[in-house]
Design an enzyme around this catalytic site. Structure first.
Site, short mmCIF file in Angstrom:
data_model
loop_
_atom_site.label_atom_id
_atom_site.label_comp_id
_atom_site.label_asym_id
_atom_site.label_seq_id
_atom_site.Cartn_x
_atom_site.Cartn_y
_atom_site.Cartn_z
N HIS A 18 37.77 33.07 34.93
CA HIS A 18 38.29 33.74 35.98
C HIS A 18 38.24 33.14 37.34
CE1 HIS A 18 40.01 37.22 38.13
NE2 HIS A 18 39.18 36.77 38.98
N GLU A 19 37.16 32.69 37.53
CA GLU A 19 36.75 32.20 38.89
C GLU A 19 37.17 30.62 38.93
OE1 GLU A 19 35.75 33.59 41.29
OE2 GLU A 19 35.36 35.70 40.38
N HIS A 22 40.81 30.45 40.33
CA HIS A 22 40.97 30.27 41.71
C HIS A 22 40.22 29.24 42.11
CE1 HIS A 22 41.72 34.66 41.70
NE2 HIS A 22 40.36 35.12 41.38
#
Length: 419
Positions: A18-19, A22
């Site tokens: 997920h990170e 980003h």
């Protein structure tokens, strides 16, 4: 112990993926990522990358974050009069500002800071040997914060607000997007591990080892044609027939079923077993084993899983109930159960949790990715950004709501698990 290890691995991979979404698109959009952290709380490991990002691992495996320059609470405050150690380059520009008593540079210049601007003018002023001096700060200088974390300073040109609206939008959407991609990939791995994807359109079956029908000699890929008085053409027919035939069933009572095997068709008597309030006969849908079937099946599992989560979210909105939510404690319990059952349940859990996290993060609540995306869309329609102070207050309100919800959910999980 296996449950704890499974929890850390599953949660760690989901958060990392997920990170990373980003992180990757922030950099592509020209936004400086000052820190990429796995875990929360005090750091136990740090690596300063050549790309200007500090990669850290923190002690609590309960999440992670990407610290983007100029976003949210990203700020490095230097109190007036605070001691600092400045490392200078050959031109006399500051390339490192150390605010901690760690990672000391013996050649550093001691200063008591009285003023600084690390975003626009890039300079720092303070008392050096009873004399006030001002030094120019290099654009790519680092600053060692009080806890010892060394990160790049954040000039205005590399801050989140300086990126294009579409750059910010894709940066915020990339985290959930990566979770959806991970969910699909894990489901693909799952169907290959289990040898195929379930075929619910057929009455061919897989037999559970030591299950009720296995004891009668029924084999994998045999066909169940009838249970009780109900004909069976597919898996939905089979589950419905078992439910109807076992309604009011007495202890040790059997039900008849017709099965087609390699040697012919016969009628057998099976004694169903009660599991979690429902009767089962120890069969599962047969498997489609073709390569295309596996890929298509994995996408269908992802699609069905996503809609099951959305339906659960809809029911939660219509009928709020903390028991319908689960936090880290609940995830640990599921990981523990899946670890005991084998690799396939672990993969299924990881895929569903990843998709769940992606959907949850798209809820338009400030502090979640969905809230940030909503702000980006509002800015796109207004054709000008919100004031940074307004955006900060909105985000802070969202953070308070999420923290309160997390505390309530975690407390509820603990009460359900141990009391």
């Amino acid at each position: 112990m296996s449950g704890l290890i499974a929890f850390i691995i599953i949660f760690g991979i989901i958060v990392l993926v997920h990170e990373f979404g980003h992180f990757y698109f922030a950099r592509k959009s020209g936004i400086l990522v000052r820190e990429f952290a796995i875990g929360m709380g005090p750091k136990i490991f740090e690596h300063q990358g050549k790309d200007g990002t500090a990669y850290t691992i923190r002690i609590l495996p309960l999440g992670g974050y990407v610290r983007m320059a100029g976003w949210g609470e990203d700020d490095t405050e230097i109190k007036t009069g605070a001691p600092a150690a400045l490392t200078l380059n050959d031109k006399g520009d500051v390339v490192r500002i150390n605010l901690s008593d760690k990672q000391l540079d013996k050649m550093a210049l001691p200063m008591n800071v009285t003023a600084y601007d690390l975003e626009d003018r890039l300079e720092i002023t303070g008392r050096v040997l009873d004399e006030t001096r001002t030094y120019q700060v290099d654009h790519d200088a680092t600053i060692v914060e009080e806890d010892g974390t060394e990160i790049r300073i954040a000039p205005l040109d590399v801050q989140y607000q300086n990126a294009t609206i579409w750059g910010r939008l894709i940066t915020n959407f990339a985290g959930p997007m990566n979770n959806f991609i991970l969910g699909i990939l894990v489901f693909i791995i799952l169907v290959f591990v289990q040898g195929g994807v379930q075929d619910r359109s057929s009455n061919h079956i897989q037999v559970a080892p030591d299950g009720a029908v296995a004891k009668l000699g029924v084999k994998d890929n045999d066909q169940i044609l009838q249970i009780g008085k109900s004909k069976v053409d597919n898996w939905e027919d089979l589950t419905k027939a078992v439910a109807e035939s076992t309604a009011g069933l007495k202890k040790k009572e059997t039900i008849p079923f017709k099965v087609r095997t390699k040697t012919g068709t016969k009628v057998l008597q099976v004694r169903p077993k009660k599991v979690n309030g429902s009767y089962v006969i120890g069969v599962m849908p047969s498997l489609k084993t073709g390569f295309a079937d596996k890929i298509v099946g994995a996408f269908r599992m992802s699609w069905d899983g996503a809609f099951a989560i959305l339906n659960g979210l809809k029911n939660l909105i219509l009928q709020p109930n903390l028991n319908k939510l689960g936090g880290p404690v609940a995830i640990y319990q599921m990981s523990n159960t899946a670890a005991r059952e084998g690799l396939a349940p672990l993969l299924n859990l990881m895929a569903m949790l990843s998709i769940n996290l992606g959907i949850f993060n798209l809820i338009p609540i400030p502090a979640l990715d969905g809230g940030k995306i909503l702000i980006n869309l509002i800015e796109a329609m207004r054709k000008k950004p919100l004031k940074q102070e307004t955006e900060t207050y909105i985000t802070l309100a969202g953070v308070l709501v999420m923290v309160a919800l997390m505390i309530a959910v975690t407390w509820n999980d603990i009460m359900r698990a141990f009391f």
